[in-house]
Enzyme design. Structure first.
Site, PDB file in Angstrom:
ATOM      1  N   HIS A 191      -3.840  -0.575 -10.791  1.00 64.03           N
ATOM      2  CA  HIS A 191      -3.763  -2.034 -10.966  1.00 64.03           C
ATOM      3  C   HIS A 191      -4.730  -2.509 -12.051  1.00 64.03           C
ATOM      4  CE1 HIS A 191      -7.455  -2.518  -8.721  1.00 64.03           C
ATOM      5  NE2 HIS A 191      -6.935  -1.954  -7.644  1.00 64.03           N
ATOM      6  N   CYS A 197     -12.569   0.489   2.626  1.00 65.55           N
ATOM      7  CA  CYS A 197     -13.684   0.776   1.703  1.00 65.55           C
ATOM      8  C   CYS A 197     -14.131   2.227   1.846  1.00 65.55           C
ATOM      9  CB  CYS A 197     -14.904  -0.091   1.997  1.00 65.55           C
ATOM     10  SG  CYS A 197     -14.636  -1.846   2.003  1.00 65.55           S
ATOM     11  N   HIS A 206     -10.301  -6.021   2.680  1.00 67.14           N
ATOM     12  CA  HIS A 206      -9.055  -5.363   3.102  1.00 67.14           C
ATOM     13  C   HIS A 206      -8.343  -6.087   4.245  1.00 67.14           C
ATOM     14  CE1 HIS A 206     -11.310  -2.228   0.935  1.00 67.14           C
ATOM     15  NE2 HIS A 206     -10.119  -1.979   0.455  1.00 67.14           N
ATOM     16  N   LYS A 237      -8.831 -13.299  -5.470  1.00 62.48           N
ATOM     17  CA  LYS A 237      -8.940 -11.843  -5.496  1.00 62.48           C
ATOM     18  C   LYS A 237      -7.533 -11.259  -5.372  1.00 62.48           C
ATOM     19  CE  LYS A 237     -11.036  -8.200  -2.831  1.00 62.48           C
ATOM     20  NZ  LYS A 237     -11.189  -7.247  -3.838  1.00 62.48           N
ATOM     21  N   HIS A 240      -8.363  -1.307 -12.157  1.00 60.58           N
ATOM     22  CA  HIS A 240      -8.568   0.037 -12.725  1.00 60.58           C
ATOM     23  C   HIS A 240      -8.543  -0.028 -14.249  1.00 60.58           C
ATOM     24  CE1 HIS A 240      -6.474   1.206  -8.760  1.00 60.58           C
ATOM     25  NE2 HIS A 240      -7.776   1.314  -8.593  1.00 60.58           N
ATOM     26  N   LYS A 276      -2.786  -7.263  -1.834  1.00 57.10           N
ATOM     27  CA  LYS A 276      -1.388  -7.108  -1.431  1.00 57.10           C
ATOM     28  C   LYS A 276      -1.043  -8.140  -0.368  1.00 57.10           C
ATOM     29  CE  LYS A 276      -0.895  -2.293  -2.485  1.00 57.10           C
ATOM     30  NZ  LYS A 276      -1.504  -1.111  -1.931  1.00 57.10           N
ATOM     31  N   CYS A 317     -12.932  -6.664   7.603  1.00 55.72           N
ATOM     32  CA  CYS A 317     -13.340  -6.477   6.212  1.00 55.72           C
ATOM     33  C   CYS A 317     -12.733  -7.581   5.354  1.00 55.72           C
ATOM     34  CB  CYS A 317     -12.881  -5.111   5.692  1.00 55.72           C
ATOM     35  SG  CYS A 317     -13.134  -4.967   3.918  1.00 55.72           S
ATOM     36  N   CYS A 364     -15.329   0.761   7.721  1.00 53.02           N
ATOM     37  CA  CYS A 364     -14.118   0.160   7.142  1.00 53.02           C
ATOM     38  C   CYS A 364     -13.335   1.260   6.443  1.00 53.02           C
ATOM     39  CB  CYS A 364     -14.453  -0.941   6.146  1.00 53.02           C
ATOM     40  SG  CYS A 364     -12.973  -1.433   5.233  1.00 53.02           S
TER      41      CYS A 364
HETATM   42  N1  MSP Z   1     -12.565   5.919  -5.137  1.00 48.17           N
HETATM   43  C1  MSP Z   1     -13.593   4.947  -5.310  1.00 48.17           C
HETATM   44  C2  MSP Z   1     -14.448   5.241  -6.516  1.00 48.17           C
HETATM   45  C3  MSP Z   1     -15.117   6.581  -6.486  1.00 48.17           C
HETATM   46  S1  MSP Z   1     -16.072   6.833  -7.928  1.00 48.17           S
HETATM   47  C4  MSP Z   1     -16.967   8.194  -7.573  1.00 48.17           C
HETATM   48  C5  MSP Z   1     -12.981   3.551  -5.482  1.00 48.17           C
HETATM   49  N2  MSP Z   1     -11.708   3.503  -5.862  1.00 48.17           N
HETATM   50  S2  MSP Z   1     -10.894   2.129  -6.118  1.00 48.17           S
HETATM   51  O1  MSP Z   1      -9.558   2.543  -6.445  1.00 48.17           O
HETATM   52  O2  MSP Z   1     -11.046   1.252  -5.013  1.00 48.17           O
HETATM   53  O3  MSP Z   1     -11.591   1.448  -7.354  1.00 48.17           O
HETATM   54  C6  MSP Z   1     -11.649   2.093  -8.613  1.00 48.17           C
HETATM   55  C7  MSP Z   1     -12.319   1.201  -9.643  1.00 48.17           C
HETATM   56  O4  MSP Z   1     -11.565   0.004  -9.816  1.00 48.17           O
HETATM   57  C8  MSP Z   1     -13.722   0.766  -9.235  1.00 48.17           C
HETATM   58  O5  MSP Z   1     -14.570   0.746 -10.363  1.00 48.17           O
HETATM   59  C9  MSP Z   1     -13.494  -0.638  -8.719  1.00 48.17           C
HETATM   60  O6  MSP Z   1     -14.627  -1.446  -8.800  1.00 48.17           O
HETATM   61  C10 MSP Z   1     -12.427  -1.100  -9.698  1.00 48.17           C
HETATM   62  N3  MSP Z   1     -11.713  -2.269  -9.184  1.00 48.17           N
HETATM   63  C11 MSP Z   1     -10.937  -2.337  -8.076  1.00 48.17           C
HETATM   64  N4  MSP Z   1     -10.466  -3.622  -7.988  1.00 48.17           N
HETATM   65  C12 MSP Z   1     -10.919  -4.370  -9.006  1.00 48.17           C
HETATM   66  C13 MSP Z   1     -10.660  -5.652  -9.519  1.00 48.17           C
HETATM   67  N5  MSP Z   1      -9.904  -6.526  -8.898  1.00 48.17           N
HETATM   68  N6  MSP Z   1     -11.207  -5.977 -10.717  1.00 48.17           N
HETATM   69  C14 MSP Z   1     -11.956  -5.094 -11.458  1.00 48.17           C
HETATM   70  N7  MSP Z   1     -12.196  -3.885 -11.000  1.00 48.17           N
HETATM   71  C15 MSP Z   1     -11.884  -3.554  -9.698  1.00 48.17           C
HETATM   72  O7  MSP Z   1     -13.701   2.584  -5.304  1.00 48.17           O
END
Ligand code: MSP
Length: 469
Positions: A18, A127, A146, A293, A21, A296, A143, A124
Site C-alpha cells: 500500500h 502489530c 487494527h 488513517k 510501503h 481496510k 488496538c 496485539c
Molecule cells: N514487518 C514490520 C517491519 C519489520 S522491519 C524489521 C512492519 N510491517 S508493515 O507492513 O506493517 O509496515 C512496513 C512499513 O510501512 C513500515 O515502515 C511502516 O511504518 C510503513 N507504513 C505502514 N503504514 C503506513 C502509512 N499509512 N504511511 C506511511 N508508512 C506506513 O511494520
C-alpha cells in the site's frame, strides 16, 4: 571505497503493498540516488517479513498452504518496488533457509543476555507486539490501529535483556552516534526508553507455529520482531561473512510506528552481538487519505496501482516526494493529486516544450550538462528534508519560466538574433543543471529532458511530457 548501506522496513506479507510501503521505498531510492550522485557506492536492501500468526491465519483463511501464500505475496512486493522505479541491490525474505539459520546463530550468540520467564499480559496480533496494561486500559482493550481486541497471554517466553544495554543505547542516541531524525522523535523515544522493560522474544510453538524455532528448545518459536530485525544483517551474510564493508548502515528508514523497535530492541541485539550501531535512523510520517488513517475497516484504502494508472510514475513520485513531507504525516486526496499533476505539467512540462520549440526554431544545439555545486540543496538532503530539497529545484524551474517570460526570446529572435541565441543557450544550460538533480526524484523524466537538451539538434518531444487527460 566503503559502501553506504541503506535499509528499508520489511513489510508483512499478509496483504497487498500500500501507499505506506511506497513511502519507505521512495525515500530510500531518493537517498540512494543522491549518494550515488555524490560518488558513493550504495547497497540498498528490501525484503519481506513472512512469519507470525497473522500471516499464518491469512493463508489459512484463503485456503492456501502458508509457504505458497508468502511466495505469492513476496513476489507482489518485488513487483511493486519495481513499479515505483526503485532499484534495490538485495532482497531478503525471512522464510529463506539462510535467513532462518543465521537467525538461530544470532540467537545463540545473544544467549548471555537471554533468559526464560513467564509472560502475563496483553498482545496485539495486528502489530505483532506486546502491550502494556496502561496501553490496554488507555485504548479500552482494543488496538486503535487494527480495531481488534487485545489478546490476553499467559505463557513461558524467552526474554532479551534491555537493561543490559539501556545506558549504552541512551548515550548513543543522546550523542547522535545513533542519530534519530526527526529530532522530536528522538526526544519521544528517549522518554520511552526510560521505562522500557526487557522484551519477550519467543512464543510457545502451540501458539505460533509459523516461525523460526528457538535453538535447543523445540517448544518455542522466535518472536517475529527478532527474526525481522535480524534481516538487516543476515542479508549481508552475517554471521557467515565479515560484514564490516557494509555495516554499520548509513541510514535505516522506517515508519514512525516502528521506530521504537529499531531504536530499542535492535540496538540491544547489535550491542549483544558486539556490532556497531547504525549511524542514522530516519522515521518517516504516515500517509493519510482525506485526513484519515488508511484502514481496510474504514474502507478508505487507495491502491497505489490506481494512483500510478492515473498519470504514470513521474506524477506519483512527484506527489509523494515533493508534496508529502519526509518526516511529518501527509495527506493524499485525489484533488490534491490533480493539482500536483497540473503543477508538474504547467511548470516543468510546459517549460520543456516551450524551450525545446524555441531552440529548434533558432537552431540552438544541445550541450553538455554542467554540474554546479548547490550547498542549500545538499544541506536539505543531508538533513533528510527531501521534500524541501525538491522545493529548491522547483524554485529553479519557476525561475526559468519567469526568465523566458521576461526575456522573450521569440521577440529577440526578430530584433536581435544573436542575443536570442545567447539567452536560449543560457536557459538550456541552467535547465540541464537543475535537471541533473531532478533525476534523483524523477529519474525517467530527468533522462528524457537530458536527452532532449544534450542532443545535437534539440527537438521538442513529439507528445507532451505530461499530457492533459
Ligand atoms: N514487518 C514490520 C517491519 C519489520 S522491519 C524489521 C512492519 N510491517 S508493515 O507492513 O506493517 O509496515 C512496513 C512499513 O510501512 C513500515 O515502515 C511502516 O511504518 C510503513 N507504513 C505502514 N503504514 C503506513 C502509512 N499509512 N504511511 C506511511 N508508512 C506506513 O511494520
Amino acid at each position: 571505497m566503503k559502501e553506504s548501506y541503506i535499509t528499508t522496513a520489511i513489510p508483512y506479507v499478509n496483504g497487498n503493498p500500500h501507499l505506506g510501503h511506497a513511502m519507505d521505498y521512495l525515500l530510500a531510492d531518493t537517498l540512494r540516488r543522491y549518494m550515488l550522485y555524490c560518488g558513493k557506492k550504495v547497497r540498498l536492501q528490501a525484503g519481506t517479513d513472512e512469519h507470525g500468526n497473522k500471516i499464518f491465519k491469512k493463508a489459512a483463511e484463503q485456503g492456501i498452504p502458508t509457504q505458497e501464500f508468502v511466495d505469492i505475496n513476496a513476489q507482489k512486493f518485488q513487483d511493486f518496488i519495481h513499479s515505483l522505479g526503485v532499484d534495490y541491490t538485495d532482497f531478503i525474505r525471512t522464510t529463506s533457509p539462510d535467513h532462518e539459520r543465521r537467525c538461530q546463530e544470532i540467537w545463540t550468540k545473544l544467549s548471555d543476555h537471554i533468559y526464560k520467564d513467564k509472560y502475563e499480559g496483553w498482545y496485539c496480533e495486528g502489530c505483532e507486539s506486546y502491550v502494556t496494561d496502561k496501553e490496554h486500559d488507555d485504548n479500552h482493550s482494543e488496538c486503535p490501529d487494527h480495531k481488534k481486541p487485545y489478546i490476553k497471554l499467559s505463557e513461558e517466553n524467552y526474554y532479551l535483556s534491555i537493561a543490559d544495554f539501556k545506558d549504552e543505547i541512551r548515550d548513543a542516541i543522546e550523542s547522535d552516534e545513533l542519530k534519530i531524525t526527526p529530532a522530536f522523535r528522538k526526544k519521544e523515544f528517549l522518554n520511552l526508553l526510560k521505562n522500557m522493560p526487557d522484551v519477550s522474544i519467543s512464543r510457545p510453538k502451540e501458539q505460533v507455529e509459523w516461525g523460526v524455532s528457538v535453538p535447543n528448545d523445540d517448544s518455542q518459536v522466535m518472536y517475529v520482531w527478532i527474526d525481522a530485525l535480524a534481516n538487516y544483517i543476515t542479508v549481508l551474510g552475517y554471521p557467515d561473512n565479515d560484514i564490516s564493508k557494509d555495516w554499520p548502515a548509513h541510514t535505516q528508514i522506517v515508519g514512525k510506528d516502528i521506530l521504537r523497535f529499531h531504536a530499542g530492541i535492535w540496538p540491544a541485539m547489535l550491542l549483544g552481538l558486539g556490532l556497531p550501531l547504525p549511524r542514522n535512523l530516519l522515521a518517516h510520517g504516515f500517509i493519510t487519505v482525506n485526513g484519515e488513517k488508511m484502514s481496510k475497516s474504514v474502507g478508505n484504502v487507495i491502491p497505489p496501482e490506481d494512483i500510478l494508472a492515473k498519470h504514470g510514475l513521474a506524477a506519483f513520485r512527484y506527489f509523494f516526494l515533493r508534496h508529502a513531507s519526509t518526516t511529518e504525516d501527509s495527506d493524499f486526496t485525489w484533488d490534491k493529486y490533480e493539482a500536483s499533476y497540473n503543477e508538474l505539467a504547467n511548470d516543468l512540462g510546459n517549460l520543456v516544450q516551450r524551450l525545446a520549440t524555441l531552440c529548434k526554431k533558432n537552431s540552438i544545439a544541445g550541450q553538455k550538462v554542467k554540474q554546479r555545486t548547490n550547498p542549500n540543496f545538499d544541506d536539505r538532503m543531508e538533513r533528510y528534508e527531501f521534500n524541501l530539497a525538491f522545493d529548491i529545484l522547483w524554485d529553479g524551474i519557476s525561475e526559468l519560466n519567469k526568465r523566458i517570460d521576461a526575456e522573450k526570446p521569440w521577440a529577440l529572435a526578430k530584433s536581435d538574433p544573436q542575443k536570442a541565441k545567447e539567452v536560449l543557450t543560457k536557459l538550456v544550460a541552467d535547465l540541464l543543471t537543475i535537471n541533473d538533480r531532478l533525476k534523483l526524484f524523477l529519474p525517467d523524466v530527468g533522462e528524457t529532458i537530458e536527452k532532449i537538451f544534450t542532443a545535437t539538434e534539440i527537438q521538442p518531444p513529439s507528445t507532451p511530457l505530461f499530457p492533459k487527460n
